[in-house]
Every structure is written in C-alpha cells, then in structure tokens.
Design a protein around this motif. Structure first.
Motif, PDB file in Angstrom:
ATOM      1  N   SER A 172      -4.177   3.125  -5.704  1.00 12.94           N
ATOM      2  CA  SER A 172      -3.131   3.940  -4.824  1.00 12.94           C
ATOM      3  C   SER A 172      -1.921   2.814  -4.677  1.00 12.94           C
ATOM      4  N   THR A 218     -15.748   3.692  -5.776  1.00  8.49           N
ATOM      5  CA  THR A 218     -15.214   4.533  -4.623  1.00  8.49           C
ATOM      6  C   THR A 218     -16.149   4.808  -3.705  1.00  8.49           C
ATOM      7  N   SER A 234       0.836  -1.152  -0.128  1.00  9.78           N
ATOM      8  CA  SER A 234      -0.097   0.096  -0.113  1.00  9.78           C
ATOM      9  C   SER A 234       0.874   1.265   0.065  1.00  9.78           C
ATOM     10  N   LYS A 251      -5.352   7.944  -3.646  1.00  7.58           N
ATOM     11  CA  LYS A 251      -4.779   8.035  -2.285  1.00  7.58           C
ATOM     12  C   LYS A 251      -5.795   9.218  -1.453  1.00  7.58           C
ATOM     13  N   ARG A 310      -8.962   8.875  -1.878  1.00  3.15           N
ATOM     14  CA  ARG A 310     -10.027   8.282  -1.860  1.00  3.15           C
ATOM     15  C   ARG A 310     -11.225   8.741  -2.617  1.00  3.15           C
ATOM     16  N   GLU A 350     -17.151   1.741  -1.673  1.00  4.21           N
ATOM     17  CA  GLU A 350     -16.043   1.296  -0.571  1.00  4.21           C
ATOM     18  C   GLU A 350     -16.375   2.165   0.529  1.00  4.21           C
ATOM     19  N   SER A 394      -9.689   2.240  -4.117  1.00  8.68           N
ATOM     20  CA  SER A 394      -8.280   2.352  -3.447  1.00  8.68           C
ATOM     21  C   SER A 394      -7.175   1.494  -3.938  1.00  8.68           C
TER      22      SER A 394
END
Length: 483
Positions: free
Chosen positions: A329, A445, A3, A320, A322, A448, A326
């Motif tokens: 990133s 997105t 990550s 990054k 959001r 999430e 994800s």
C-alpha cells in the motif's frame, strides 16, 4: 517512501470525467488482440462460426458489462471492482484469489504485448523472430522498465497519455475496416463462410476454440470499475463500461468479418502475427503492412500502459483494505502505488523470460492470460447473482428490476463457467502454478493481522489449487503440457 494514509491526507486524488473513464475501457481492450484477430479466427473457424462466436461473446460480455454497471450502483462503497466483489460475496481467500488472479492476468497479458511488438519488428528485422528470441526479450526488458519509471511520475499523467494514445491507435484499425470493404470479394467470403474446402471441424468445436480469443480481446471491460475511486460521479463507472464495450465489440467483429473477404481462410490462418498487417498488405500493397505495423506498436504500448496502471491499482487497493501485505500500500509523492508497481513490472519480466522456451509465445501468453482472468470474472458475476437471489440491496426496487438483474447475472455466470470449460485443462493447471505460490501473500496478510490462515472450506480450496499446481508442473516435466 510514505504510507498511503499520509499521502492521502496531504494530497487530494484528482477525478476523471466520463470520457477519460471510457477511454480507459477502450484503451484497455483495444491492444494486441485486435491485430491478431484475422489469423487467430481463421485457424479455428470460418465466417459462420465467427458470427456465432461474436454473438455469444458479445452477449456474454455485455451481461458482464451490465454486472459491473449494476454492482457499481448497488455497492458504491466497493472500489477496485473485480477484487472487491469476490471478497464481499465469497470470503477473504476467494477475494484474495480474485485480486491476485486479476493482477497476474494483467501481467501475463502485458507480456503478450511485448511479444507482438517484437513479432511485428521481426517481419523486417529477423533477429526478433516471432517475439521470442534473445534479442526480443532484451529489447522488451528495456521497454518494461522504461514504462515502469514513466508510471512512477503519476497515475493521472499516465491516464492522460492513454486517452491520447487511444484515439491514435483507433485510426489504423478503422482505416483497415473501411478500405478492406473496397477490396472485399464476395466469392472469397462465401467460400470462407463454412471454413473452406476440406474443413471438417464441427461447428461447436470451432466456436469453443474461439472463446479464449474473444475473452482475451475483451479483457479490460472492467477498466472503469477498477478506477471507480477516480470517477467524478458513481454513475459514470457503469456508463463508461457499457459505452466502451459496445464501441469495441463493433470494431472487433468488423475486423474479423472483413478479413474473410480478403483471402482464403487457410491463407489467413498461415499469416504471421500480427495477421492484420499482411492481410491488409494483400489488399493495398506494402504500405498497408507498414501502416498497420505502426498502429500495432502505438496500440500495444497504450494498452500496456493502461494494464500496468490497473494491475498496480488492484494490488494497492487490496493492501489498503488489508487483504494484501501492508507494504503493497506504499505510494510515492505522486500517489503512485510504488511497491505494487514494482511487483507488477517484476512479474512481467519473469513471464517474459519463459517465452524463450515457447514455440508460440503469443498464443501461450494469450491463453494463459485468459485462463487467469476467469476466476475474477466468475467472482464478480457470482456476487451479482447472489445479491439478486438474496434480495440484498433490492428492498426499495420493484420486482421487475430484480428479475431483470437476476437474469443478467445468471447469464453472465453461466457464460463465465462455459469459458472455464473452453479454456481447457492444460491452461487451468498452468494457472494453478501461478495461483498456488501466490497464497504466500495471503499468509503474510493473515499473519500481520493475527488471524487464522484458512477456514475449513478455504483449506479445501487451497489443497485443490496446490494439487493442480503439482499436476501442472508434472505435465510440463513430462511434456504432456507444452508452452
């Protein structure tokens, strides 16, 4: 794969000095477009129209450069400029559109680079044609993934390569300008000034037709803003933007105007791209075409590298923050946005395949790239206008500063709106075909984060874009829109 947070914790991000940031701006703008200027301008206008076009484009783009400079100072917490400014000013969905559109524009622009390289090779190897043959696409595919794996080795290393390439590719362009002055014919230039005999297009029509060309060659003006997280000093972002822009404007205008003194406009308009090569050959002989052709390949590859970096950076920073899924990133051990780079190379590959069905692959990718870039530019200009109008961040400034920046933002916004008009309905609908399915990433997105997909006005915007996509597909199916 790790990550971004874990890599950032263990590996510090190196910074770039002013010279490197400026090179990123120049390297981003000086690419395929400058070598096509003689022929592209000649197909639409004469010397007078070209002068007015560069004056308009220069003023409008300078205002955009000032916008990026002002926003970099007033909103230092916003990285990846184009995307971040639209989101801060107008909400998450329009911010997503700005990020996605900027990324897609960069990818389509990268396809134009491969088309121009193969068109250059096609002048000596007919199997490459004008860059849209099977063999051209196959060789370009090898190039796409070779660059992909080179960038995986590190952003800083690739940026250093770009700085060297930027210097190398300016040499043939400057040589073209200087030597062409010695072969400059005033009688030819005078005849071309109004377009030549029998040219009856109105001056307004001539100027409007050049606008997408000027925007295309100026794409990359925001290069330093996109890489703001690498700047040693925040002030360097704005300085690099303006310094790079003024340098490139002088080069572009000079290339265009000296060409009008080499041969009649109609002959310039009929040259195969990259038109600078045969135009120079007409003055100095065969060596001129070879000299420029080598410069084209070096220049285009450098610009391709810079735009691949910037496109991946936008997806990475959006994820990054959001505002993208994800998984985008994720980075490798060299701090390179691994998945974002993969998405970038994949879209370049997909658009490259469409050039097989295009009669004018370079023109198609040029205009589509420009149309996709206008929403991100409008979002940044509109945000600067909003800040000045609402006085946000201006509490400690005198009225003169706010008034000046309000005028700058207003001119930049008006100029961008005019560009949307000049782009034409055809390419706006083609843009919608790309924008509409991109909303899938926005939906992922929001899912999430457990947030509502659209607000009321965002739903209306999505419906408009989806309708445009349907109209664009119908236009392609019926032949009303051609590529």
């Amino acid at each position: 794969m790790t990550s971004v947070d874990s890599v950032t914790a263990t590996k510090s991000v190196k910074t770039m000095p002013l010279l490197t940031l400026s090179a990123m701006v120049v390297g981003s703008m000086v690419g395929a477009g400058v070598f096509s200027l003689p022929g592209r301008f000649a197909t639409t206008t004469g010397g007078l129209g070209a002068l007015i076009s560069w004056a308009i484009a220069g003023t409008g783009m300078l205002m955009l450069a000032f916008v990026f400079q002002n926003l970099a100072l007033r909103k230092p917490d916003l990285d990846a400029g184009v995307y971040a400014y639209a989101k801060a000013g107008f909400g998450e969905y329009l911010g997503f559109f700005s990020a996605f559109g900027y990324w897609a524009s960069a990818c389509v622009g990268n396809v134009s680079y491969w088309v121009l390289v193969k068109s250059t090779l096609g002048q000596v190897l007919p199997i490459f044609g004008e860059g849209n043959t099977i063999w051209a696409v196959l060789l370009s595919t090898v190039g796409i993934w070779a660059f992909h794996f080179m960038v995986l080795r590190g952003v800083q290393e690739a940026a250093s390569i770009n700085k060297i390439v930027t210097v190398a590719k300016l040499v043939p362009i400057l040589v073209f300008i200087v030597i062409s002055l010695f072969y400059f014919k005033w009688d030819v230039f005078t005849a071309n000034f109004s377009g030549g005999n029998g040219y009856s297009e109105s001056l307004f029509s001539q100027i409007s037709s050049t606008m997408t060309i000027t925007v295309f060659v100026f794409l990359g003006i925001e290069g330093a803003s996109v890489y703001s997280r690498y700047a040693r000093k925040r002030e360097d972002v704005g300085r690099a933007t303006v310094l790079g822009f003024l340098s490139v404007l002088a080069i572009f205008a000079s290339v265009t105007m000296v060409a009008y003194g080499i041969m009649p406009r109609a002959d310039l308009a009929g040259l195969q791209q990259p038109s600078m090569a045969p135009a120079f050959e007409a003055s100095v002989g065969t060596w001129g075409a070879w000299f420029i052709s080598i410069g084209v390949i070096v220049s285009v590859m450098g610009a391709y590298l810079a735009w691949t970096l910037m496109a991946s950076e936008v997806l990475f920073v959006a994820a990054k923050d959001r505002d993208m899924p994800s998984f985008l990133s994720r980075v490798n051990t060299e701090n390179v946005p691994l998945i974002a780079l993969l998405f970038t190379s994949a879209l370049v590959q997909l658009v490259l395949l469409t050039t097989l069905f295009s009669d004018d692959a370079f023109g198609f990718t040029l205009h589509l790239c420009t149309a996709l870039s206008l929403i991100p530019y409008l979002g940044a200009a509109g945000y600067a206008l909003k800040l000045a109008a609402t006085r946000e961040t201006y509490d400690e400034d005198g009225p003169g500063i706010r008034t000046k920046e309000l005028v700058v933002a207003a001119v930049a916004t008006f100029y961008t709106v005019f560009l949307i008009y000049a782009a034409g309905l055809e390419f706006l609908l083609l843009s919608c075909i790309i924008y509409a399915p991109g909303t899938i990433l926005f939906a992922l997105t929001r899912r999430e984060q457990g947030k509502r997909l659209f607000s009321a006005w965002e739903l209306l915007l999505f419906i408009i874009v989806a309708a445009g996509a349907v109209a664009g597909i119908a236009g392609l199916a019926t032949g009303w829109i051609t590529i």
